[in-house]
Design a protein around this motif. Structure first.
Motif, PDB file in Angstrom:
ATOM      1  N   TRP A   1       0.785  -1.223   0.000  1.00 27.46           N
ATOM      2  CA  TRP A   1       0.000   0.000   0.000  1.00 27.46           C
ATOM      3  C   TRP A   1       0.824   1.283   0.000  1.00 27.46           C
ATOM      4  CZ3 TRP A   1      -4.622   0.702  -1.646  1.00 27.46           C
ATOM      5  CH2 TRP A   1      -5.554  -0.326  -1.583  1.00 27.46           C
ATOM      6  N   GLY A   2       2.132   1.190   0.101  1.00 32.16           N
ATOM      7  CA  GLY A   2       2.953   2.389  -0.004  1.00 32.16           C
ATOM      8  C   GLY A   2       3.245   2.825  -1.425  1.00 32.16           C
ATOM      9  N   HIS A   3       2.889   1.996  -2.408  1.00 29.28           N
ATOM     10  CA  HIS A   3       3.220   2.299  -3.802  1.00 29.28           C
ATOM     11  C   HIS A   3       2.441   3.521  -4.282  1.00 29.28           C
ATOM     12  CE1 HIS A   3       3.851   1.770  -8.131  1.00 29.28           C
ATOM     13  NE2 HIS A   3       4.862   0.980  -7.798  1.00 29.28           N
ATOM     14  N   ARG A   4       3.087   4.327  -5.115  1.00 27.54           N
ATOM     15  CA  ARG A   4       2.460   5.563  -5.589  1.00 27.54           C
ATOM     16  C   ARG A   4       1.245   5.324  -6.492  1.00 27.54           C
ATOM     17  NH1 ARG A   4       4.438  10.636  -5.039  1.00 27.54           N
ATOM     18  NH2 ARG A   4       6.389  10.882  -3.883  1.00 27.54           N
ATOM     19  N   GLN A   5       1.066   4.100  -6.958  1.00 24.90           N
ATOM     20  CA  GLN A   5      -0.119   3.842  -7.772  1.00 24.90           C
ATOM     21  C   GLN A   5      -1.404   4.048  -6.967  1.00 24.90           C
ATOM     22  OE1 GLN A   5       0.388  -0.352  -8.843  1.00 24.90           O
ATOM     23  NE2 GLN A   5      -1.373  -0.870  -7.598  1.00 24.90           N
ATOM     24  N   TYR A   6      -1.277   3.983  -5.624  1.00 26.34           N
ATOM     25  CA  TYR A   6      -2.452   4.142  -4.773  1.00 26.34           C
ATOM     26  C   TYR A   6      -2.691   5.589  -4.355  1.00 26.34           C
ATOM     27  CZ  TYR A   6      -1.702  -0.914  -4.327  1.00 26.34           C
ATOM     28  OH  TYR A   6      -1.512  -2.247  -4.580  1.00 26.34           O
ATOM     29  N   ASP A   7      -1.882   6.511  -4.834  1.00 28.36           N
ATOM     30  CA  ASP A   7      -2.051   7.909  -4.444  1.00 28.36           C
ATOM     31  C   ASP A   7      -3.455   8.451  -4.700  1.00 28.36           C
ATOM     32  OD1 ASP A   7       0.487   7.952  -3.473  1.00 28.36           O
ATOM     33  OD2 ASP A   7       1.286   9.414  -4.898  1.00 28.36           O
ATOM     34  N   PRO A   8      -4.125   8.075  -5.806  1.00 27.21           N
ATOM     35  CA  PRO A   8      -5.502   8.563  -5.976  1.00 27.21           C
ATOM     36  C   PRO A   8      -6.423   8.199  -4.816  1.00 27.21           C
ATOM     37  CG  PRO A   8      -4.681   7.675  -8.041  1.00 27.21           C
ATOM     38  CD  PRO A   8      -3.655   7.322  -6.998  1.00 27.21           C
ATOM     39  N   ILE A   9      -6.227   7.022  -4.242  1.00 33.91           N
ATOM     40  CA  ILE A   9      -7.029   6.602  -3.089  1.00 33.91           C
ATOM     41  C   ILE A   9      -6.719   7.480  -1.881  1.00 33.91           C
ATOM     42  CG2 ILE A   9      -7.415   4.718  -1.439  1.00 33.91           C
ATOM     43  CD1 ILE A   9      -6.952   2.767  -3.763  1.00 33.91           C
TER      44      ILE A   9
ATOM     45  N   THR B   1       8.193   4.149   4.503  1.00 28.96           N
ATOM     46  CA  THR B   1       9.447   4.299   3.755  1.00 28.96           C
ATOM     47  C   THR B   1       9.229   4.877   2.364  1.00 28.96           C
ATOM     48  OG1 THR B   1       9.333   1.976   3.044  1.00 28.96           O
ATOM     49  CG2 THR B   1      10.625   2.473   5.020  1.00 28.96           C
ATOM     50  N   THR B   2       7.986   5.022   1.927  1.00 29.51           N
ATOM     51  CA  THR B   2       7.707   5.737   0.685  1.00 29.51           C
ATOM     52  C   THR B   2       7.086   7.107   0.958  1.00 29.51           C
ATOM     53  OG1 THR B   2       5.543   4.651   0.472  1.00 29.51           O
ATOM     54  CG2 THR B   2       7.422   3.628  -0.666  1.00 29.51           C
ATOM     55  N   GLY B   3       6.934   7.445   2.234  1.00 28.24           N
ATOM     56  CA  GLY B   3       6.537   8.800   2.602  1.00 28.24           C
ATOM     57  C   GLY B   3       5.054   9.102   2.570  1.00 28.24           C
ATOM     58  N   VAL B   4       4.193   8.079   2.644  1.00 26.61           N
ATOM     59  CA  VAL B   4       2.749   8.332   2.605  1.00 26.61           C
ATOM     60  C   VAL B   4       2.309   9.296   3.714  1.00 26.61           C
ATOM     61  CG1 VAL B   4       0.455   7.287   2.846  1.00 26.61           C
ATOM     62  CG2 VAL B   4       2.185   6.193   1.396  1.00 26.61           C
ATOM     63  N   PRO B   5       2.752   9.111   4.974  1.00 28.55           N
ATOM     64  CA  PRO B   5       2.302  10.043   6.018  1.00 28.55           C
ATOM     65  C   PRO B   5       2.816  11.468   5.832  1.00 28.55           C
ATOM     66  CG  PRO B   5       3.190   8.023   6.984  1.00 28.55           C
ATOM     67  CD  PRO B   5       3.576   8.035   5.543  1.00 28.55           C
ATOM     68  N   VAL B   6       3.908  11.623   5.086  1.00 29.66           N
ATOM     69  CA  VAL B   6       4.447  12.962   4.828  1.00 29.66           C
ATOM     70  C   VAL B   6       3.658  13.625   3.702  1.00 29.66           C
ATOM     71  CG1 VAL B   6       6.498  14.276   4.177  1.00 29.66           C
ATOM     72  CG2 VAL B   6       6.726  12.234   5.598  1.00 29.66           C
ATOM     73  N   ARG B   7       3.376  12.866   2.650  1.00 30.38           N
ATOM     74  CA  ARG B   7       2.636  13.422   1.518  1.00 30.38           C
ATOM     75  C   ARG B   7       1.184  13.711   1.862  1.00 30.38           C
ATOM     76  NH1 ARG B   7       4.754   9.032  -1.123  1.00 30.38           N
ATOM     77  NH2 ARG B   7       2.723   8.323  -1.924  1.00 30.38           N
ATOM     78  N   TYR B   8       0.643  12.941   2.801  1.00 24.32           N
ATOM     79  CA  TYR B   8      -0.761  13.106   3.180  1.00 24.32           C
ATOM     80  C   TYR B   8      -0.858  13.269   4.701  1.00 24.32           C
ATOM     81  CZ  TYR B   8      -1.181  11.335  -1.534  1.00 24.32           C
ATOM     82  OH  TYR B   8      -1.045  11.162  -2.888  1.00 24.32           O
ATOM     83  N   PRO B   9      -0.441  14.415   5.201  1.00 23.98           N
ATOM     84  CA  PRO B   9      -0.320  14.597   6.656  1.00 23.98           C
ATOM     85  C   PRO B   9      -1.645  14.572   7.409  1.00 23.98           C
ATOM     86  CG  PRO B   9      -0.004  16.676   5.508  1.00 23.98           C
ATOM     87  CD  PRO B   9      -0.033  15.620   4.454  1.00 23.98           C
ATOM     88  N   ASP B  10      -2.753  14.795   6.714  1.00 24.55           N
ATOM     89  CA  ASP B  10      -4.057  14.795   7.384  1.00 24.55           C
ATOM     90  C   ASP B  10      -4.779  13.462   7.267  1.00 24.55           C
ATOM     91  OD1 ASP B  10      -3.738  17.489   8.101  1.00 24.55           O
ATOM     92  OD2 ASP B  10      -4.515  18.158   6.154  1.00 24.55           O
ATOM     93  N   LEU B  11      -4.106  12.471   6.695  1.00 20.77           N
ATOM     94  CA  LEU B  11      -4.726  11.167   6.479  1.00 20.77           C
ATOM     95  C   LEU B  11      -4.609  10.323   7.753  1.00 20.77           C
ATOM     96  CD1 LEU B  11      -6.096   9.530   4.215  1.00 20.77           C
ATOM     97  CD2 LEU B  11      -3.835   8.652   3.610  1.00 20.77           C
TER      98      LEU B  11
ATOM     99  N   VAL C   1      15.753   7.779   3.108  1.00 16.38           N
ATOM    100  CA  VAL C   1      14.394   8.314   3.288  1.00 16.38           C
ATOM    101  C   VAL C   1      14.477   9.788   3.696  1.00 16.38           C
ATOM    102  CG1 VAL C   1      13.180   6.147   3.763  1.00 16.38           C
ATOM    103  CG2 VAL C   1      14.427   7.281   5.606  1.00 16.38           C
ATOM    104  N   PRO C   2      15.107  10.625   2.871  1.00 14.43           N
ATOM    105  CA  PRO C   2      15.323  12.025   3.256  1.00 14.43           C
ATOM    106  C   PRO C   2      14.023  12.813   3.406  1.00 14.43           C
ATOM    107  CG  PRO C   2      15.830  11.703   0.929  1.00 14.43           C
ATOM    108  CD  PRO C   2      15.622  10.342   1.510  1.00 14.43           C
ATOM    109  N   PHE C   3      12.926  12.295   2.846  1.00  9.44           N
ATOM    110  CA  PHE C   3      11.643  12.995   2.925  1.00  9.44           C
ATOM    111  C   PHE C   3      10.977  12.851   4.291  1.00  9.44           C
ATOM    112  CE2 PHE C   3      11.568   8.998   0.560  1.00  9.44           C
ATOM    113  CZ  PHE C   3      10.848   8.189   1.429  1.00  9.44           C
ATOM    114  N   LEU C   4      11.426  11.873   5.090  1.00  8.76           N
ATOM    115  CA  LEU C   4      10.850  11.734   6.429  1.00  8.76           C
ATOM    116  C   LEU C   4      11.295  12.914   7.291  1.00  8.76           C
ATOM    117  CD1 LEU C   4      11.139   7.921   7.258  1.00  8.76           C
ATOM    118  CD2 LEU C   4       9.216   9.183   6.287  1.00  8.76           C
ATOM    119  N   GLU C   5      10.348  13.537   7.944  1.00  9.08           N
ATOM    120  CA  GLU C   5      10.622  14.717   8.749  1.00  9.08           C
ATOM    121  C   GLU C   5      10.893  14.380  10.200  1.00  9.08           C
ATOM    122  OE1 GLU C   5       7.058  16.843   7.957  1.00  9.08           O
ATOM    123  OE2 GLU C   5       7.699  17.482   5.956  1.00  9.08           O
TER     124      GLU C   5
END
Length: 379
Positions: free
Chosen positions: A183-191, A245-255, A285-289
């Motif tokens: 579920w970390g794959h970017r193909q699921y970003d629309p979801i 490790t693919t940054g889902v919580p960073v890209r979608y902080p309100d999810l 994982v430089p995108f992790l804050e």
């Protein structure tokens, strides 16, 4: 220690006096039940199999069984614990002191293993329509999760948008059995984008299946005993690691993200393990804050199947190890054969305050609902 001591001194509240939100309750969808909600030609496919003999969570062409060649034996009530109507569900939940039940499917826990993309997405659409019309009602204390078909994330996003304003839909169900891509794959970003925009939490739910990619070599076990020990937890751990490790919580902080049917004992391990790896490999994982445990502590973890140590106070310690007072939610897995009665979790020596949080208050925050099951801000 102070909270444990307080729990011993104070008078424990009765289960029937506590708001209980059950975050994992299973409805029984069958080919015949959802057939009226399915479009052609897939409706014809369901008509073909509607009278096929059904085994426990196993209908060929609908909910594929395990590809295991081994002896089958009668399993007592295992194959008969199904709930076929909202009225039956409400009656049974009343009997175990559950006020609000959050609904998941039986068969479509396995929907990722269906190889036909159009068929899988058609089943998901039919299920969502059937669930809303025949099951979901805040007044009845039954709330649904929109099934997000992983084979077609764009169509799944449309489903989330379609039902985002429905009072009876309070979450998005991410099935985890047999995923080709975690579920970390970017193909699921629309979801993820659709769920965040709709202010609906994601709920990951796994199930034991035999499949080339789920979770790791479970086909090598000779018993369901061995497979079941590993399957749910390993799958959830792999998906959470991938998402972080693919940054889902960073890209979608309100999810808001929750996991069900994996227990809780693995959560401290995963937090410590990921933080240790982060110290050594943070360049990857430089995108992790922040450290990974920070993101995990923002997620929610359902109790079922709750661990049952000889000393139940060990579960209080377990909860404290991952700061779980505010992000642990109750789940029973009703009516499956391995369900947890609320009285079992009620026995754990939490303080009354923590017990109220786990049984209901944390779930109200996760789903953004009031104690009556009404979505806040949705009429």
């Amino acid at each position: 220690m102070a909270k444990a001591a307080t729990a011993k001194r104070e008078r424990k509240e009765k289960l029937e006096d506590i708001l209980v939100v059950d975050c994992d309750v299973h409805v029984h969808e069958s080919p015949g039940a959802i057939m009226p909600y399915c479009e052609m030609p897939w409706k014809k496919a369901l008509e073909t199999i509607k009278d096929v003999q059904e085994f426990y969570l196993d209908i060929p062409g609908f909910s594929p069984g395990t590809t295991v060649y081994e002896a089958k034996f009668p399993s007592g009530q295992e194959g008969t614990r199904m709930v076929h109507s909202a009225s039956q569900m409400r009656q049974e939940l009343d009997e175990i002191h559950v006020d609000i039940g959050v609904l998941f499917p039986d068969h479509f826990l396995k929907i990722p293993v269906i190889s036909q993309v159009d068929y899988a997405s058609a089943l998901a659409r039919a299920y969502n329509a059937w669930l809303l019309e025949e099951w979901c009602s805040p007044e009845n204390g039954l709330l649904g999760c929109i099934l997000a078909c992983p084979q077609d994330p764009v169509d799944a996003a449309r489903e989330i948008e379609k039902y985002s304003g429905e009072r009876g839909m309070v979450g998005v169900f991410l099935p985890c059995a047999g995923l080709e891509r975690l579920w970390g794959h970017r193909q699921y970003d629309p979801i993820f984008e659709a769920a965040q925009a709709a202010d609906l939490p994601l709920l990951m739910h796994s199930v034991t299946v035999i499949h080339p990619v789920f979770p790791f070599n479970t086909q090598g076990f000779e018993t369901e005993f061995g497979r079941h020990i590993c399957s749910h937890t390993f799958s959830i751990m792999a998906n959470l690691v991938h998402m972080i490790t693919t940054g889902v919580p960073v890209r979608y902080p309100d999810l808001r993200i929750a996991v069900t049917e994996a227990g809780i004992s693995w959560v401290p391990f995963l937090m410590h393990k990921m933080d240790k790896e982060y110290i050594e490999r943070r360049r990857e994982v430089p995108f992790l804050e922040d450290k990974p445990s920070t993101y995990l502590k923002q997620m929610y973890f359902a109790t079922q199947p709750v661990e049952e140590p000889e000393n139940l106070s060990d579960l209080v310690t377990m909860l404290n190890l991952y700061d779980g007072e505010d992000n642990t939610i109750f789940a029973s897995d009703w009516p499956h054969h391995d369900f947890d009665h609320p009285s079992k979790v009620h026995q754990i020596p939490f303080t009354n305050e923590v017990r109220r949080k786990i049984f209901g208050q944390n779930a109200l925050r996760l789903f953004n609902i009031d104690p009556g099951g009404n979505r806040l801000g949705v009429r």
